[in-house]
Design a protein around this motif. Structure first.
Motif, PDB file in Angstrom:
ATOM      1  N   ILE A  93       2.218   7.488   4.697  1.00  0.00           N
ATOM      2  CA  ILE A  93       2.651   6.239   5.324  1.00  0.00           C
ATOM      3  C   ILE A  93       3.405   6.645   6.591  1.00  0.00           C
ATOM      4  O   ILE A  93       4.457   7.269   6.510  1.00  0.00           O
TER       5      ILE A  93
ATOM      6  N   VAL B 170      -2.040  -1.208   8.844  1.00  0.00           N
ATOM      7  CA  VAL B 170      -2.079  -1.643   7.439  1.00  0.00           C
ATOM      8  C   VAL B 170      -2.987  -2.861   7.259  1.00  0.00           C
ATOM      9  O   VAL B 170      -3.648  -2.997   6.223  1.00  0.00           O
TER      10      VAL B 170
ATOM     11  N   VAL C 119      -6.805  -2.174   6.334  1.00  0.00           N
ATOM     12  CA  VAL C 119      -7.215  -1.566   5.070  1.00  0.00           C
ATOM     13  C   VAL C 119      -6.837  -2.488   3.921  1.00  0.00           C
ATOM     14  O   VAL C 119      -5.919  -3.292   4.036  1.00  0.00           O
TER      15      VAL C 119
ATOM     16  N   VAL D 243      -0.900   3.617   8.315  1.00  0.00           N
ATOM     17  CA  VAL D 243      -1.189   4.544   7.223  1.00  0.00           C
ATOM     18  C   VAL D 243      -2.219   5.574   7.674  1.00  0.00           C
ATOM     19  O   VAL D 243      -3.034   5.302   8.541  1.00  0.00           O
TER      20      VAL D 243
ATOM     21  N   ASP E 262      -2.903   5.705  -2.955  1.00  0.00           N
ATOM     22  CA  ASP E 262      -3.751   4.557  -3.283  1.00  0.00           C
ATOM     23  C   ASP E 262      -5.158   4.756  -2.723  1.00  0.00           C
ATOM     24  O   ASP E 262      -5.344   5.376  -1.680  1.00  0.00           O
TER      25      ASP E 262
ATOM     26  N   VAL F   5      -8.138   3.101  -0.894  1.00  0.00           N
ATOM     27  CA  VAL F   5      -8.293   1.936  -0.015  1.00  0.00           C
ATOM     28  C   VAL F   5      -9.676   1.905   0.622  1.00  0.00           C
ATOM     29  O   VAL F   5     -10.374   2.916   0.668  1.00  0.00           O
TER      30      VAL F   5
ATOM     31  N   VAL G 184      -5.355   7.672   6.348  1.00  0.00           N
ATOM     32  CA  VAL G 184      -6.329   7.653   5.259  1.00  0.00           C
ATOM     33  C   VAL G 184      -7.228   8.874   5.380  1.00  0.00           C
ATOM     34  O   VAL G 184      -7.703   9.205   6.474  1.00  0.00           O
TER      35      VAL G 184
ATOM     36  N   THR H 241      -8.363   7.937   0.346  1.00  0.00           N
ATOM     37  CA  THR H 241      -7.035   7.881  -0.252  1.00  0.00           C
ATOM     38  C   THR H 241      -5.989   7.913   0.840  1.00  0.00           C
ATOM     39  O   THR H 241      -6.158   8.591   1.842  1.00  0.00           O
ATOM     40  N   VAL H 242      -4.894   7.207   0.620  1.00  0.00           N
ATOM     41  CA  VAL H 242      -3.797   7.190   1.580  1.00  0.00           C
ATOM     42  C   VAL H 242      -3.069   8.524   1.469  1.00  0.00           C
ATOM     43  O   VAL H 242      -2.552   8.877   0.412  1.00  0.00           O
TER      44      VAL H 242
ATOM     45  N   ILE I  84       0.863  -1.183   0.000  1.00  0.00           N
ATOM     46  CA  ILE I  84       0.000   0.000   0.000  1.00  0.00           C
ATOM     47  C   ILE I  84       0.897   1.230   0.000  1.00  0.00           C
ATOM     48  O   ILE I  84       1.798   1.345   0.819  1.00  0.00           O
TER      49      ILE I  84
ATOM     50  N   LYS J 255       1.328   5.726  -0.867  1.00  0.00           N
ATOM     51  CA  LYS J 255       0.681   7.029  -0.801  1.00  0.00           C
ATOM     52  C   LYS J 255      -0.091   7.267  -2.105  1.00  0.00           C
ATOM     53  O   LYS J 255       0.405   7.005  -3.187  1.00  0.00           O
TER      54      LYS J 255
END
Length: 105
Positions: free
Chosen positions: A27, A66, A69, A33, A8, A10, A35, A23-24, A4, A6
């Motif tokens: 990290i 992590v 998600v 993460v 992405d 999710v 979100v 969206t991420v 996963i 930045k």
């Protein structure tokens, strides 16, 4: 390779925000993460006149683990697991386990 990243898209799979998409943004470390719009908490902020910071109660996003998600697959419109595949030219790419579609083309 990190599954996963930045930027992405999710879906949260467990917890009080289960089913929410975002969206991420960042990290935090290898296991957490941040979100967008998910896991919001209220933080009581004290005013700091020297820095022109007003006090009050602000909404803030907190990191998620992590494992809570999963990447959103636009093909199936569901959360999906991610694998890593080695291409012929030597590049490592992520792909969805359900339909084999490559994410990092």
């Amino acid at each position: 390779m990190i599954k996963i990243r930045k930027g992405d898209d999710v879906i949260v799979t467990t917890g009080r925000d289960k089913g929410k998409r975002g969206t991420v943004l960042r990290i935090m470390d290898t296991e957490h993460v941040l979100v967008e719009g998910v896991n919001k908490v209220k933080k009581h902020q004290r005013p700091i006149p020297m820095k022109n910071v007003t006090g009050g109660i602000i909404d803030k996003e907190m990191p998620l683990h992590v494992s809570n998600v999963a990447l959103f697959n636009p093909g199936t419109k569901k959360a999906d697991r991610v694998g890593i595949r080695l291409l012929q030219d030597g590049r490592r790419v992520r792909y969805f386990k359900s339909n084999g579609e490559v994410i990092d083309a």
